[in-house]
Design a protein around this motif. Structure first.
Motif, PDB file in Angstrom:
ATOM      1  N   THR A 153       0.767  -1.285   0.058  1.00 14.65           N
ATOM      2  CA  THR A 153       0.020  -0.022  -0.042  1.00 14.65           C
ATOM      3  C   THR A 153       0.701   1.417  -0.072  1.00 14.65           C
ATOM      4  OG1 THR A 153      -0.316  -0.087   2.386  1.00 14.65           O
ATOM      5  CG2 THR A 153      -1.991  -0.985   1.243  1.00 14.65           C
ATOM      6  N   PRO A 154       0.550   2.401  -0.603  1.00 10.29           N
ATOM      7  CA  PRO A 154       1.267   3.397  -0.658  1.00 10.29           C
ATOM      8  C   PRO A 154       1.412   4.163   0.516  1.00 10.29           C
ATOM      9  CG  PRO A 154      -0.744   3.969  -1.786  1.00 10.29           C
ATOM     10  CD  PRO A 154      -0.678   2.621  -1.325  1.00 10.29           C
ATOM     11  N   ASP A 155       2.300   4.931   0.978  1.00  9.27           N
ATOM     12  CA  ASP A 155       2.542   5.887   2.194  1.00  9.27           C
ATOM     13  C   ASP A 155       1.273   6.668   2.409  1.00  9.27           C
ATOM     14  OD1 ASP A 155       4.935   4.377   2.740  1.00  9.27           O
ATOM     15  OD2 ASP A 155       5.967   6.187   2.071  1.00  9.27           O
ATOM     16  N   TRP A 156       0.780   7.355   1.591  1.00 12.04           N
ATOM     17  CA  TRP A 156      -0.318   8.105   1.724  1.00 12.04           C
ATOM     18  C   TRP A 156      -1.669   7.602   2.197  1.00 12.04           C
ATOM     19  CZ3 TRP A 156      -4.574   6.678  -1.156  1.00 12.04           C
ATOM     20  CH2 TRP A 156      -4.282   6.272  -2.476  1.00 12.04           C
ATOM     21  N   LEU A 157      -1.865   6.321   2.111  1.00 11.11           N
ATOM     22  CA  LEU A 157      -3.056   5.617   2.614  1.00 11.11           C
ATOM     23  C   LEU A 157      -3.298   5.834   4.100  1.00 11.11           C
ATOM     24  CD1 LEU A 157      -5.311   3.833   1.896  1.00 11.11           C
ATOM     25  CD2 LEU A 157      -3.997   1.932   2.480  1.00 11.11           C
ATOM     26  N   ARG A 158      -1.926   6.087   4.875  1.00 14.35           N
ATOM     27  CA  ARG A 158      -2.152   6.059   6.346  1.00 14.35           C
ATOM     28  C   ARG A 158      -2.982   7.499   6.544  1.00 14.35           C
ATOM     29  NH1 ARG A 158       3.491   4.744   6.250  1.00 14.35           N
ATOM     30  NH2 ARG A 158       3.750   7.191   5.985  1.00 14.35           N
ATOM     31  N   ASP A 159      -2.924   8.343   5.899  1.00 12.77           N
ATOM     32  CA  ASP A 159      -3.463   9.820   6.142  1.00 12.77           C
ATOM     33  C   ASP A 159      -4.979   9.847   5.672  1.00 12.77           C
ATOM     34  OD1 ASP A 159      -1.378  10.596   7.230  1.00 12.77           O
ATOM     35  OD2 ASP A 159      -0.442  10.993   5.286  1.00 12.77           O
ATOM     36  N   VAL A 160      -5.565   8.527   4.797  1.00 10.99           N
ATOM     37  CA  VAL A 160      -7.001   8.721   4.335  1.00 10.99           C
ATOM     38  C   VAL A 160      -7.638   7.720   5.252  1.00 10.99           C
ATOM     39  CG1 VAL A 160      -8.254   7.809   2.547  1.00 10.99           C
ATOM     40  CG2 VAL A 160      -5.889   8.821   1.950  1.00 10.99           C
ATOM     41  N   HIS A 161      -8.627   8.467   5.959  1.00 14.64           N
ATOM     42  CA  HIS A 161      -9.672   7.780   6.896  1.00 14.64           C
ATOM     43  C   HIS A 161     -10.991   7.975   6.479  1.00 14.64           C
ATOM     44  CE1 HIS A 161      -6.284   7.071   9.735  1.00 14.64           C
ATOM     45  NE2 HIS A 161      -5.899   8.185   9.517  1.00 14.64           N
ATOM     46  N   SER A 162     -11.805   6.969   6.473  1.00 18.95           N
ATOM     47  CA  SER A 162     -13.308   7.085   6.398  1.00 18.95           C
ATOM     48  C   SER A 162     -13.869   6.201   7.795  1.00 18.95           C
ATOM     49  CB  SER A 162     -13.743   5.828   5.455  1.00 18.95           C
ATOM     50  OG  SER A 162     -15.069   5.864   5.215  1.00 18.95           O
ATOM     51  N   PRO A 163     -14.736   7.143   8.374  1.00 21.22           N
ATOM     52  CA  PRO A 163     -15.393   6.648   9.648  1.00 21.22           C
ATOM     53  C   PRO A 163     -16.109   5.555   9.593  1.00 21.22           C
ATOM     54  CG  PRO A 163     -15.376   8.992   9.592  1.00 21.22           C
ATOM     55  CD  PRO A 163     -14.910   8.411   8.333  1.00 21.22           C
ATOM     56  N   LEU A 164     -16.723   5.439   8.133  1.00 21.42           N
ATOM     57  CA  LEU A 164     -17.736   4.320   7.885  1.00 21.42           C
ATOM     58  C   LEU A 164     -16.715   2.892   7.906  1.00 21.42           C
ATOM     59  CD1 LEU A 164     -20.392   3.129   7.255  1.00 21.42           C
ATOM     60  CD2 LEU A 164     -20.132   3.649   4.993  1.00 21.42           C
ATOM     61  N   ASP A 165     -15.767   3.106   7.065  1.00 22.47           N
ATOM     62  CA  ASP A 165     -14.866   1.920   6.746  1.00 22.47           C
ATOM     63  C   ASP A 165     -14.313   1.479   8.220  1.00 22.47           C
ATOM     64  OD1 ASP A 165     -15.417   2.113   4.169  1.00 22.47           O
ATOM     65  OD2 ASP A 165     -13.487   3.126   3.730  1.00 22.47           O
ATOM     66  N   ASP A 166     -13.966   2.515   9.143  1.00 20.29           N
ATOM     67  CA  ASP A 166     -13.553   2.150  10.497  1.00 20.29           C
ATOM     68  C   ASP A 166     -14.631   1.452  11.115  1.00 20.29           C
ATOM     69  OD1 ASP A 166     -10.969   3.383   9.915  1.00 20.29           O
ATOM     70  OD2 ASP A 166     -11.637   5.175  11.025  1.00 20.29           O
ATOM     71  N   ARG A 167     -15.704   1.875  10.982  1.00 23.58           N
ATOM     72  CA  ARG A 167     -16.747   1.318  11.842  1.00 23.58           C
ATOM     73  C   ARG A 167     -16.925  -0.003  11.364  1.00 23.58           C
ATOM     74  NH1 ARG A 167     -20.600   5.262  11.302  1.00 23.58           N
ATOM     75  NH2 ARG A 167     -19.483   6.245  12.863  1.00 23.58           N
ATOM     76  N   LEU A 168     -16.869  -0.378   9.967  1.00 22.77           N
ATOM     77  CA  LEU A 168     -17.298  -1.855   9.246  1.00 22.77           C
ATOM     78  C   LEU A 168     -16.027  -2.572   9.439  1.00 22.77           C
ATOM     79  CD1 LEU A 168     -19.974  -0.293   8.464  1.00 22.77           C
ATOM     80  CD2 LEU A 168     -19.584  -1.427   6.491  1.00 22.77           C
ATOM     81  N   GLY A 169     -14.863  -1.981   9.754  1.00 20.95           N
ATOM     82  CA  GLY A 169     -13.644  -2.826   9.907  1.00 20.95           C
ATOM     83  C   GLY A 169     -13.010  -3.266   8.813  1.00 20.95           C
ATOM     84  N   VAL A 170     -13.027  -2.313   7.718  1.00 20.40           N
ATOM     85  CA  VAL A 170     -12.613  -2.423   6.388  1.00 20.40           C
ATOM     86  C   VAL A 170     -11.218  -2.306   6.475  1.00 20.40           C
ATOM     87  CG1 VAL A 170     -12.273  -1.752   4.019  1.00 20.40           C
ATOM     88  CG2 VAL A 170     -14.414  -2.227   5.221  1.00 20.40           C
ATOM     89  N   VAL A 171     -10.342  -3.101   6.083  1.00 22.11           N
ATOM     90  CA  VAL A 171      -8.687  -3.041   5.963  1.00 22.11           C
ATOM     91  C   VAL A 171      -8.267  -3.189   4.691  1.00 22.11           C
ATOM     92  CG1 VAL A 171      -6.438  -4.084   6.875  1.00 22.11           C
ATOM     93  CG2 VAL A 171      -8.661  -3.980   8.412  1.00 22.11           C
ATOM     94  N   ILE A 172      -7.371  -2.483   4.037  1.00 22.35           N
ATOM     95  CA  ILE A 172      -6.863  -2.411   2.621  1.00 22.35           C
ATOM     96  C   ILE A 172      -5.546  -3.036   2.868  1.00 22.35           C
ATOM     97  CG2 ILE A 172      -6.200  -1.226   0.748  1.00 22.35           C
ATOM     98  CD1 ILE A 172      -8.575   0.741   1.049  1.00 22.35           C
ATOM     99  N   THR A 173      -5.257  -4.203   2.257  1.00 21.94           N
ATOM    100  CA  THR A 173      -3.991  -4.823   2.226  1.00 21.94           C
ATOM    101  C   THR A 173      -3.020  -4.691   0.980  1.00 21.94           C
ATOM    102  OG1 THR A 173      -4.970  -6.867   1.507  1.00 21.94           O
ATOM    103  CG2 THR A 173      -4.741  -6.522   3.896  1.00 21.94           C
ATOM    104  N   GLU A 174      -3.797  -4.124  -0.193  1.00 21.97           N
ATOM    105  CA  GLU A 174      -3.068  -4.088  -1.395  1.00 21.97           C
ATOM    106  C   GLU A 174      -3.822  -2.889  -2.255  1.00 21.97           C
ATOM    107  OE1 GLU A 174      -2.471  -6.529  -5.582  1.00 21.97           O
ATOM    108  OE2 GLU A 174      -2.486  -7.630  -3.752  1.00 21.97           O
ATOM    109  N   LEU A 175      -2.965  -2.088  -2.553  1.00 20.88           N
ATOM    110  CA  LEU A 175      -3.421  -0.850  -3.191  1.00 20.88           C
ATOM    111  C   LEU A 175      -2.670  -0.358  -4.625  1.00 20.88           C
ATOM    112  CD1 LEU A 175      -5.460   1.400  -3.671  1.00 20.88           C
ATOM    113  CD2 LEU A 175      -4.426   2.761  -1.636  1.00 20.88           C
TER     114      LEU A 175
END
Length: 136
Positions: free
Chosen positions: A4-26
């Protein structure tokens, strides 16, 4: 190699966090992510179809963002999801594959599988590529 690219650390979605979405490849061409079934079920104990829709839209939108980064982002304009098998436990994993990566449109197919690799849903998202807003 980082999947995953470094910039992904700074991209947050409260809905994705609530659902437990984890991106492992981008990358612009392929995005892989998962989420738990537990906590994302409808009243009958099955993975909620809306949760599958969120996973489709999240993975494809992040692929579009990678395609346009850093100048453009993709916002979903057409989403469809077909549910083919129920998921009751464990995790589901989605793989978004680019169908078209253009200047103004990006389209992805997303297949979602259960822990046994069985297809549970398939979807498609078309994103309109728009200028990225500057960070606050």
């Amino acid at each position: 190699m980082n999947a995953t690219p470094d910039w992904l650390r700074d991209v947050h979605s409260p809905l994705d966090d609530r659902l437990g979405v984890v991106i492992t490849e981008l990358s612009p061409e392929r995005v892989v992510g998962s989420m738990p079934v537990d906590g994302n079920q409808q009243p009958f104990g099955l993975l909620h179809g809306g949760a599958s829709g969120v996973l489709v839209e999240t993975l494809a939108s992040m692929g579009a963002m990678a395609h346009g980064y850093p100048d453009r982002v993709g916002v979903g304009v057409d989403l469809n999801v077909t549910h083919v098998r129920a998921a009751r436990a464990g995790h589901v994993t989605g793989t978004a594959t680019a169908i078209h990566l253009g200047r103004s449109i990006a389209t992805y197919r997303v297949d979602i599988v259960d822990d046994k690799g069985r297809l549970t849903a398939t979807g498609r998202l078309t994103c309109h590529m728009i200028p990225a807003r500057p960070a606050p």
